[in-house]
Each structure stands twice: as C-alpha cells, then as structure tokens.
Design a protein around this motif. Structure first.
Motif, PDB file in Angstrom:
ATOM      1  N   MET A   1      54.748  30.675  34.324  1.00 47.00           N
ATOM      2  CA  MET A   1      53.934  31.021  34.616  1.00 47.00           C
ATOM      3  C   MET A   1      53.260  29.794  34.326  1.00 47.00           C
ATOM      4  O   MET A   1      53.491  29.771  32.588  1.00 47.00           O
ATOM      5  CB  MET A   1      53.474  32.184  34.615  1.00 47.00           C
ATOM      6  CG  MET A   1      53.056  32.836  35.465  1.00 47.00           C
ATOM      7  SD  MET A   1      51.552  34.715  34.571  1.00 47.00           S
ATOM      8  CE  MET A   1      53.528  35.847  35.198  1.00 47.00           C
ATOM      9  N   THR A   5      48.173  30.589  37.092  1.00 47.49           N
ATOM     10  CA  THR A   5      48.687  31.568  37.782  1.00 47.49           C
ATOM     11  C   THR A   5      47.491  33.148  36.803  1.00 47.49           C
ATOM     12  O   THR A   5      47.433  33.377  37.545  1.00 47.49           O
ATOM     13  CB  THR A   5      50.106  31.466  38.092  1.00 47.49           C
ATOM     14  OG1 THR A   5      50.173  30.518  37.700  1.00 47.49           O
ATOM     15  CG2 THR A   5      49.963  32.816  38.677  1.00 47.49           C
ATOM     16  N   LEU A   6      47.804  32.486  35.535  1.00 48.54           N
ATOM     17  CA  LEU A   6      47.651  33.722  34.643  1.00 48.54           C
ATOM     18  C   LEU A   6      45.666  33.597  34.932  1.00 48.54           C
ATOM     19  O   LEU A   6      45.300  34.542  34.970  1.00 48.54           O
ATOM     20  CB  LEU A   6      47.913  33.427  33.373  1.00 48.54           C
ATOM     21  CG  LEU A   6      48.843  33.709  32.950  1.00 48.54           C
ATOM     22  CD1 LEU A   6      48.941  32.770  30.800  1.00 48.54           C
ATOM     23  CD2 LEU A   6      49.709  34.333  32.847  1.00 48.54           C
ATOM     24  N   GLY A   8      43.994  33.223  37.619  1.00 45.75           N
ATOM     25  CA  GLY A   8      43.837  34.397  39.073  1.00 45.75           C
ATOM     26  C   GLY A   8      44.415  34.983  38.770  1.00 45.75           C
ATOM     27  O   GLY A   8      43.692  35.943  39.547  1.00 45.75           O
ATOM     28  N   ILE A   9      45.655  35.214  38.469  1.00 53.90           N
ATOM     29  CA  ILE A   9      45.827  37.159  38.082  1.00 53.90           C
ATOM     30  C   ILE A   9      44.546  37.857  37.452  1.00 53.90           C
ATOM     31  O   ILE A   9      44.486  39.421  37.617  1.00 53.90           O
ATOM     32  CB  ILE A   9      47.516  37.158  37.881  1.00 53.90           C
ATOM     33  CG1 ILE A   9      47.937  36.588  37.857  1.00 53.90           C
ATOM     34  CG2 ILE A   9      47.146  39.198  36.971  1.00 53.90           C
ATOM     35  CD1 ILE A   9      49.456  36.254  37.980  1.00 53.90           C
ATOM     36  N   VAL A  12      41.462  38.737  39.446  1.00 59.15           N
ATOM     37  CA  VAL A  12      41.926  39.804  40.755  1.00 59.15           C
ATOM     38  C   VAL A  12      42.081  40.696  40.196  1.00 59.15           C
ATOM     39  O   VAL A  12      41.187  41.854  40.733  1.00 59.15           O
ATOM     40  CB  VAL A  12      43.297  39.211  41.144  1.00 59.15           C
ATOM     41  CG1 VAL A  12      43.161  40.507  42.276  1.00 59.15           C
ATOM     42  CG2 VAL A  12      43.525  37.836  42.198  1.00 59.15           C
ATOM     43  N   LEU A  13      42.449  40.527  38.686  1.00 59.80           N
ATOM     44  CA  LEU A  13      41.947  42.104  38.122  1.00 59.80           C
ATOM     45  C   LEU A  13      40.672  42.165  37.454  1.00 59.80           C
ATOM     46  O   LEU A  13      40.558  43.327  37.309  1.00 59.80           O
ATOM     47  CB  LEU A  13      42.605  42.078  36.880  1.00 59.80           C
ATOM     48  CG  LEU A  13      44.514  42.382  37.172  1.00 59.80           C
ATOM     49  CD1 LEU A  13      45.659  42.017  35.354  1.00 59.80           C
ATOM     50  CD2 LEU A  13      44.679  43.551  37.783  1.00 59.80           C
TER      51      LEU A  13
END
Length: 59
Positions: A1, A5-6, A8-9, A12-13
């Motif tokens: 990862m 990506t982190l 993006g996560i 979203v959270l």
C-alpha cells in the motif's frame, strides 16, 4: 500500500464520518433535545432573576 492509497482511505473515512454527523444532527428525533439545549440559557437566566428579586425583597 502506498501513500496515495492511505490518503484516499483516510479521505473516505473522514467523509463517511462527516455524513454520519450530519445525519445525526438533522435527525427529527433529536429536534426536541436540541431545542431544549438552545433555550436552556433563557431558563437559567430566569432562575437567576428570581433569586435576585427574592434577595432584594429581603432587604
């Protein structure tokens, strides 16, 4: 990862948390408790005025 990506996560959270808070705040079941909280400042002020008037009558 990778780092992208982190991020993006995490984004979203945070967005999901924001949506949950908005839904909680605008829920019709919470309206009465929010109205009571909004008007509580006036209730406290009325009680303080009653105490001041009572103390002035004792003099």
């Amino acid at each position: 990862m990778d780092y992208g990506t982190l991020r993006g996560i995490f984004t979203v959270l945070i967005f999901v948390l924001f949506i949950i808070i908005v839904l909680w705040a605008y829920n019709k079941k919470r309206k009465t408790s929010f109205d009571e909280a909004a008007n509580s400042i006036f209730d406290v002020n009325d009680k303080n005025n009653d105490l001041v008037n009572k103390n002035e009558g004792d003099k």
